[in-house]
Design an enzyme around this catalytic site. Structure first.
Site, short mmCIF file in Angstrom:
data_model
loop_
_atom_site.label_atom_id
_atom_site.label_comp_id
_atom_site.label_asym_id
_atom_site.label_seq_id
_atom_site.Cartn_x
_atom_site.Cartn_y
_atom_site.Cartn_z
N ASP A 94 0.77 -1.08 0.13
CA ASP A 94 0.03 0.00 0.08
C ASP A 94 1.01 1.21 -0.11
O ASP A 94 2.12 1.27 0.40
CB ASP A 94 -0.93 -0.16 1.28
CG ASP A 94 -1.65 1.23 1.19
OD1 ASP A 94 -2.31 1.59 0.21
OD2 ASP A 94 -2.31 1.49 2.27
N ASP A 109 -1.73 -1.00 6.04
CA ASP A 109 -1.93 -0.74 7.57
C ASP A 109 -3.34 -1.30 7.91
O ASP A 109 -3.74 -1.10 8.92
CB ASP A 109 -1.97 0.78 7.51
CG ASP A 109 -3.06 1.62 6.52
OD1 ASP A 109 -3.78 0.76 5.83
OD2 ASP A 109 -3.18 2.79 6.30
N ASP A 157 -7.44 -2.55 3.25
CA ASP A 157 -6.87 -3.59 2.56
C ASP A 157 -6.82 -5.00 3.30
O ASP A 157 -5.95 -5.68 2.85
CB ASP A 157 -5.45 -3.23 2.02
CG ASP A 157 -4.49 -2.49 3.14
OD1 ASP A 157 -4.88 -2.79 4.41
OD2 ASP A 157 -3.66 -1.65 2.95
#
Length: 1134
Positions: free
Chosen positions: A456, A821, A825
């Site tokens: 990410d 984090d 996701d």
């Protein structure tokens, strides 16, 4: 899931009971191991609508047996179904057969209830009964359920509880003892006792008891911990259809209940849709993200409700509601309707994934089972050999049987499963010391085979917080100068938008929310306050229900020439969503006048909702300029609302249309200092890094260059795919240039610079946005694998698309890692082979691994530990196999000589030498460097099998040599053949085999212990080194000296010839050097000549084959050409 129905057959059941008694329960043990056999033996096949018991087979091939339950329910019990039109059709779903009473037929599997639905002709999840609810349906349930409705629904959906069973120690003991490993142990102990190996049998029995006790304690402890974590029972207030409010136990909640959330919040025991008011929620239990999230009321549209698409309006089970306001007429609080209960909730889904994890598809574990079958075949050969040898010596048949079966207990090492977990346990403890926590130790070995890692961007590769770089206001269709400080902005719509378009809330007097929005408000100098009226109504703003009030800074903070602004009240919020890429608010000024809607979000998305004439002509070049420099850019828009508009009920669609473009907020997002070094390390190790982000594609490309994913000399080719429209077909284009141009429509179109050079003149990377990715998957699936092979930047990706990307990469045979984090996701973290969540939590159910560090430095550490653990597991497996083969050879040679190893000799080898060495040899830590080549994962590869074969031959030759050397001595006295086995100890044959095999156990632990390039050298493992020195000294003393009490206990012959003893030590030394040399030669590729003979073969991994194919195709991708689907139709290919 495949479902087969069966009915009990009375005579078959009784026959099996008689068989179970006659076989002393062994038949039941077999049925426990093979459920299908138990069903076939006692039942007959029938339609599932008439079944008493079901045989379930999941997509992994695992089989389960469940009983069909029946429960009486009242007539007309399903009047709560989807829409009145379907009421009677759906009522039949739980009325399989009606005699005098209606029966509900269902079964429970992995905590979820499956009910029989006649219309579908199948058992379906109970949640299907409320899957068709629309947002409007949910709003229609604010009046609450009657007690009768609630009671009936509870019968159908079950109690609202996530119940993790905690079995008694007796139940656990019964299940543990029925494990094939312990059944084999019981068989072995009985056999050893029959062969008069009392001490050895007693020791193994005690060790097994200790092992079972520890195992039961750990299982019980884990079950208890999970039970406490999963079980959530609170008192909660619900509204009844009579209008009264009732406080009930949360176990009584059912889908459709209207719950009242108090102002101080609560720990929510169900999934619910928020209908009125706002809630600040801490979702860290589900996502690992510690920043609270603002939840706002669900719209009243006719769209079908989905918890994922309406995530910002859904309260999830197990999350902590910090505060609620604006939803209850009598005061602060909120109103929600229950949508899911029990295991059907988001928390239930996570608990289910822990309780019932999917089996690991890892070659190492599969090959280990296949190799055990090979050892079983060897045991059969050894059994036949021992029967022949013992028969020739006229050994009694009962002793022949015992000795022959004893071979099986030798060749199949009972400690093998424990030895294989040793490496992962050591690695888990080392990771924990570095702040990386693991809830699935078997996945540590999979870390060693990772070939691609997704990252990410925001908060992972870059810093979480952003600094305001400046504001660029639009006026008259053109951009003004960049204002570096929002405090310098004159009072106006842009300043009001910056101050009010956010989801920040006050908790205990402190502002909490998204760090980006906190920084944005801080830059304006405005102050957030809340209405003092507990009903949220503020006379200062025209008696509107106020969610928050933004007050301007004092005159002392304003720049010269700027006047003091009026306060602004936020009366309605439509929160930010990753899939929508925008948020909006409705605000009013003092007196409730001038209602204004403000929109904030991705510039391309905001521009698509604005009037074309209000968007500056230089919008695209300006956005491209800032994005290509790595700035995070947000756009703002506004429009005035009619005074007659009901601000409390106005729909988002009405607010977010025909807006006027306001300008851009430019923020600088710094790359974390650790990111570039980690990416460089991964690339040097031939591990492919990929960025998956929700940000702008040009910003993402800039960050990819800044952290080293894309090097300065490498080109970026942008992929643009568009779905079909009424006037055009779906299209696909590849453009090399400076990126995507944002236009007023929702597409990110691409510039077409004439390049004159093809992409194969240098390395290239593909970049694609979420919209193009969706069109690519739907309409150009044949191009998807090639794009995935070269794709490095995936921008504007929704959470679902991130998960889809991970699965698509896995379909190409990549072992995929994902680091994020945990906020948006979660799906990708759980879908990846290795998911790493950067979270403050010690353990997050969002992913198998959780790192307390806020950067990606944990990724190389995890891969190093994975490789170290995998190589160590290989070494331990080979050692345990060679240990069995050494003892197998020793026993067969001694059987030939009509003798065997003694009771204490077996104890010495198995418990002193092998067990200690196996425990300490796995302690070696990982190498400091990541090597470009990944370790092998196949135990059945040519190098591994060749190594085991050659070592076995050399070990047998060494033992035979020791026996022949002994027999050639002048003082040798042949064995007395009147007795067999251990009864004729001590003797010279046994002593010679004992001496050499003892050295072999030690030397083989050195030979197969791998170091470079995945582990630190052997001398770093101090305990292993000390154990080796002690055991070498002990064996040398036992061989070179004699006559002590230990020699007598071990039943060793008294031999005084020192030259003979030194010759045995020399044979052991020669055995060591030859084995060590051969292992080095095999490691260095001495067997590559065999590969050359068979010719070059294509890789079994699809991504390697595609990569080679693309390397030989310089004309791909076709630049500046428009490609169409091969079907030449507007209908997409799913």
């Amino acid at each position: 899931m495949d479902v087969q129905g069966y009915r009990w057959v009375c005579w078959k059941v009784w026959l099996c009971r008689i068989g179970a008694v006659c076989s002393a329960g062994l038949l039941l043990v077999l049925f426990n191991w093979r459920p299908r056999l138990g069903i076939l033996a006692r039942c007959k096949s029938c339609p599932i609508s008439m079944a008493d018991v079901l045989l379930l087979k999941d997509r992994y091939g695992q089989q389960f047996v469940v009983d069909v339950r029946k429960e009486e329910i009242e007539e007309g019990s399903l009047e709560f179904t989807v829409g009145e039109a379907d009421e009677y059709e759906w009522r039949d779903t739980v009325q399989l057969h009606s005699e005098k009473k209606t029966l509900l037929r269902y079964y429970v599997f992995e905590g979820m209830r499956y009910i029989w639905i006649a219309r579908k002709g199948a058992f379906c999840k109970a949640s299907i009964l409320n899957e068709g609810w629309t947002c409007a349906d949910l709003h229609g349930r604010q009046q609450g359920l009657s007690r009768a409705d609630q009671s009936t629904r509870k019968q159908i959906f079950g109690a609202n509880i996530i119940d993790v069973p905690v079995k008694s120690y007796l139940e656990l003991l019964f299940e543990e003892v029925l494990n094939p490993f312990y059944v084999f142990q019981v068989f072995s102990i009985i056999l050893w006792m029959s062969d008069r190996y009392y001490y050895y049998a007693a020791c193994i029995f005690i060790i097994s008891l200790i092992s079972i006790a520890v195992s039961l304690y750990q299982i019980r402890k884990q079950s208890t911990t999970l039970h406490r974590m999963a079980r959530l029972v609170v008192n909660i207030t619900v509204r009844r259809d009579t209008g009264e409010e009732e406080c009930i136990n949360s176990e009584e909640l059912v889908p459709g209940d209207c719950v009242l959330i108090p102002a101080e919040g609560l720990l929510l025991p169900c999934d619910a849709a928020l209908l009125a008011g706002e809630c600040m929620v801490n979702e860290s239990m589900l996502t690992g993200e510690s920043i609270p999230v603002m939840k706002t009321p669900l719209s009243t549209s006719g769209a079908t409700y989905s918890p994922e698409s309406e995530r910002r309006h859904t309260l999830f089970c197990g999350t902590q509601l910090i505060q609620a306001k604006g939803g209850v007429p009598a005061g602060n609080g909120a109103i929600a309707v229950v949508t899911h209960t029990g295991f059907f909730t988001a928390k239930g889904d996570l608990i289910s994934s822990i309780l019932y994890p999917q089996p690991l598809d890892f070659r190492f574990y599969k090959d280990a089972m296949k190799f055990l079958l090979f050892l079983g075949f060897l045991a059969l050969v050894g059994t036949i050999y021992s029967i022949v040898i013992l028969s020739r010596s006229h050994t009694p048949w009962n002793e022949i049987l015992i000795r022959s079966l004893d071979i099986v207990t030798i060749i199949v090492p009972p400690a093998l499963p424990a030895a294989l977990t040793t490496a992962a346990i050591y690695a888990q403890n080392r990771l924990k010391r570095h702040g990386v926590f693991c809830i699935s130790p078997p996945r540590i070995n999979i870390c060693g085979k990772i070939s691609l890692f997704c990252f990410d961007k925001t908060g992972t590769l870059t810093e979480e917080g952003l600094d305001v770089w400046g504001v660029m206001e639009a006026s008259g269709g053109v951009f003004g100068e960049l204002v570096p400080d929002p405090l310098l902005l004159p009072p106006g719509m842009m300043l009001f938008a910056l101050a009010s378009c956010h989801s920040i809330a006050l908790l205990g007097g402190q502002a909490i929310g998204d760090p980006l929005e906190l920084k944005m408000i801080e830059s304006t100098g405005w102050e957030l306050t809340e209405s003092e009226n507990e009903m949220g109504q503020d006379s200062e703003f025209g008696r509107h229900r106020v969610l928050a009030v933004m007050r301007p800074p004092g005159p002392e903070l304003l720049s010269e020439g700027n006047s003091v602004s009026q306060p602004v009240a936020i009366v309605r919020r439509f929160p930010f969503s990753s899939s929508l890429q925008r948020m909006s608010v409705v605000s009013v000024g003092p007196g409730g006048a001038s209602p204004v809607a403000f929109l904030k979000g991705a510039p391309e998305m905001v521009a698509s909702f604005c009037l074309r004439e209000s968007v500056p002509s230089h919008f695209s070049p300006t956005l491209r300029e800032y994005a290509s420099q790595g700035f995070r850019v947000l756009a703002f828009a506004y429009k005035h609302l009619n005074k007659e508009t009901d601000l409390a009920t106005v729909e988002r669609v009405e607010v977010e249309k025909d807006l006027n473009f306001l300008g851009l907020l430019v923020m600088k997002n710094q790359v974390k200092p650790e990111s570039a070094e980690v990416i460089r390390t991964l690339k040097l190790a031939q591990l492919r890094p990929v960025m998956v982000t929700g940000d702008n594609i040009l910003t993402a490309v800039n960050v990819a260059r800044a952290c080293g994913m894309v090097l300065s000399h490498e080109k970026v080719i942008f992929v643009h795919a568009s779905p079909p429209t009424a006037s055009s077909m779906a299209s696909l284009q590849f453009h090399q240039g400076d990126g995507a141009v944002a236009t007023v429509n929702t597409h990110e179109t691409i510039d077409n610079p004439v390049q004159g050079l093809y992409q194969n003149s240098a390395s290239y990377h593909l970049a694609i946005n979420g919209m193009s990715f969706a069109a690519l998957c739907d309409y150009f699936p044949e191009y998807l694998p090639k794009i995935l092979i070269r794709g490095t930047v995936y921008a504007r990706m929704t959470p679902d698309q991130k998960t889809q990307l991970v699965k698509a990469l896995q379909n190409l045979n990549y072992r995929v890692g994902m680091c994020g984090d945990g906020a948006n996701d979660c799906g990708a973290l759980r879908a990846a082979d290795v998911g790493v969540s950067l979270s403050e939590a010690e353990a997050s159910v969002a992913s198998p691994f959780t790192s307390k560090s806020d950067n990606i430095s944990c990724v190389p550490l995890l891969i190093k530990e994975g490789r170290c653990s995998l190589v160590t597991s290989f070494s331990l497996f080979k050692y345990m196999a060679l240990y069995s083969l050494i003892q197998f050879a020793s026993v067969l040679i001694l059987y030939t000589e009509k003798t065997n190893l003694g009771d204490f000799q077996f104890l010495f080898f198995d418990l002193v030498l092998v067990t200690v060495l196996a425990i300490v040899m796995g302690r070696g830590g990982p190498s400091d460097e990541l090597h470009p080549q990944r370790p092998a994962a196949s135990l059945l590869s040519v190098p591994v099998l060749a190594s085991l074969l050659v070592h076995t031959v050399l070990l047998i030759l060494a033992q035979v040599s020791a026996l022949l050397i002994t027999a050639s001595q002048d003082w040798y006295v042949p064995l007395n053949s009147t007795s067999t086995g251990a009864a004729n100890l001590p003797n010279m044959e046994d002593t010679s085999i004992f001496a050499l095999s003892g050295f072999q156990y030690i030397i083989m632990s050195i030979v197969i212990t791998k170091g470079y390039p995945y582990k630190k050298p052997l001398y770093y493992n101090v305990l292993f080194l000390v154990a080796l020195l002690l055991f070498f000294a002990l064996m040398s003393w036992l061989v070179l000296f004699n006559g002590t009490i230990i020699h007598q206990v071990l039943e060793l012959s008294y031999i005084t010839d020192m030259g003979y003893k030194l010759l045995l030590v020399a044979v052991a030394a020669l055995n060591f050097f030859t084995c060590y040399l051969i292992e080095i030669l095999i490691d260095q590729g001495a067997l590559n000549c065999l590969r050359n003979l068979r010719g070059k073969r294509e890789s079994k991994k699809q991504f390697k084959r595609l990569d080679a194919q693309l390397a030989e195709t310089p004309s791909w991708p076709p630049l500046n050409q428009t490609l169409f689907p091969p079907q030449c139709t507007v209908i997409g290919v799913s």
